[in-house]
Scaffold this motif. Sequence first.
Motif, PDB file in Angstrom:
ATOM      1  N   UNK A   1      23.918  84.525  28.050  1.00 52.94           N
ATOM      2  CA  UNK A   1      24.228  83.265  28.697  1.00 52.94           C
ATOM      3  C   UNK A   1      25.490  83.311  29.533  1.00 52.94           C
ATOM      4  N   UNK A   2      26.317  84.356  29.324  1.00 55.47           N
ATOM      5  CA  UNK A   2      27.552  84.531  30.093  1.00 55.47           C
ATOM      6  C   UNK A   2      27.533  85.874  30.817  1.00 55.47           C
TER       7      UNK A   2
ATOM      8  N   UNK B   1      28.793  75.607  29.573  1.00 59.60           N
ATOM      9  CA  UNK B   1      29.128  75.105  30.900  1.00 59.60           C
ATOM     10  C   UNK B   1      27.902  74.542  31.621  1.00 59.60           C
ATOM     11  N   UNK B   2      26.808  74.395  30.879  1.00 59.72           N
ATOM     12  CA  UNK B   2      25.532  73.888  31.389  1.00 59.72           C
ATOM     13  C   UNK B   2      24.955  74.797  32.460  1.00 59.72           C
ATOM     14  N   UNK B   3      25.349  76.055  32.388  1.00 62.00           N
ATOM     15  CA  UNK B   3      24.747  77.048  33.261  1.00 62.00           C
ATOM     16  C   UNK B   3      23.608  77.728  32.537  1.00 62.00           C
ATOM     17  N   UNK B   4      22.541  78.001  33.248  1.00 65.76           N
ATOM     18  CA  UNK B   4      21.408  78.666  32.627  1.00 65.76           C
ATOM     19  C   UNK B   4      20.826  79.680  33.598  1.00 65.76           C
TER      20      UNK B   4
ATOM     21  N   UNK C   1      29.687  79.098  23.535  1.00 62.99           N
ATOM     22  CA  UNK C   1      28.427  79.055  22.782  1.00 62.99           C
ATOM     23  C   UNK C   1      27.269  79.118  23.759  1.00 62.99           C
ATOM     24  N   UNK C   2      26.254  79.877  23.396  1.00 59.26           N
ATOM     25  CA  UNK C   2      25.042  79.944  24.213  1.00 59.26           C
ATOM     26  C   UNK C   2      23.833  80.080  23.297  1.00 59.26           C
TER      27      UNK C   2
END
Length: 299
Positions: free
Chosen positions: A187-188, A286-289, A261-262
């Motif tokens: 996720x990061x 960060x609401x990135x996907x 967290x992811x």
Amino acid sequence: LDKSMKWGVFGKLSYQQWREINYDTKENKQLFYRKSDNSFLSNFFLSEAALTFRPAFQSVHTLIYGFQRRNIDKIIAKNLNPDYLLNGDENQQFSFLRYIYQFDDRDNRFYPWEGYFLQIEAEKSGLFGNDGRNAFTIMGLTDIYKAINPGLSLSLGARGKYSFIRKKQPYYDNRALGFTEFTTMRGYEYYLIDGLDLAMLQTTARLLLFQGVNNYGKLVFIDAFRVQPYKVYLTLHNDWGIVNNPFSVENINPLDNKLLWSYGVGINIKLYFDMVARIEYSRNMEKGDGIFFNFNASF
């Protein structure tokens, strides 16, 4: 070195030059620079001599003594990032001593279903008074795999890094999350976080969906690849992580010193016995996907 194959040695010599260099981090992404005349910006030399001891099939001890020298262009040291080697230095050299211990009791190193893996690494950089760097770090990782039944396996992974010398370190070596396969947080994948310390926890559940065998016959001219067993898994994952960067500048890298967290879901495809393709959807705090694809093989 011996008939019982417990003792071994190896050495390494490396010389590298870069025309483009990642000189700093902003918004947790690396900044790069290249000269208009395409000349070299950095030169790097590394030598290592190592002794290995393998008292049992699962465990290996490695002791490495090394020396490295790095030179960077004046524009990096004086203008773009004086902390690259610290204090605006253009040259740095130092010796180091590294100890690595590995214990591997997994049923399959490429896609474990049951077992345990442990690695501990300690490194002291700067063994003599005239060395250009002084650091002492310990890093560790462990993965535990538990088969609930033939079609379901759970795994727990932990990674950590701690710097005993709390002084500011050169930018190029102040690395924590996202720089290696073992310190990448799902996720990061698009972010990198610099820092002295790292803690990360990863959990994964894998469910076997179906399996089979493909027989390609004469279509494949290599005998070992004509018959292809395959397995397809559904995965669920959660990752937590935090990097401690006491020298972080406020609002420059927002992921520094922050609990991350992811979570996500994916499909894993295992081909033959040592090829694994992972297609995973992950979402972070960060609401990135995004959908990420990874492929690993033994060759």
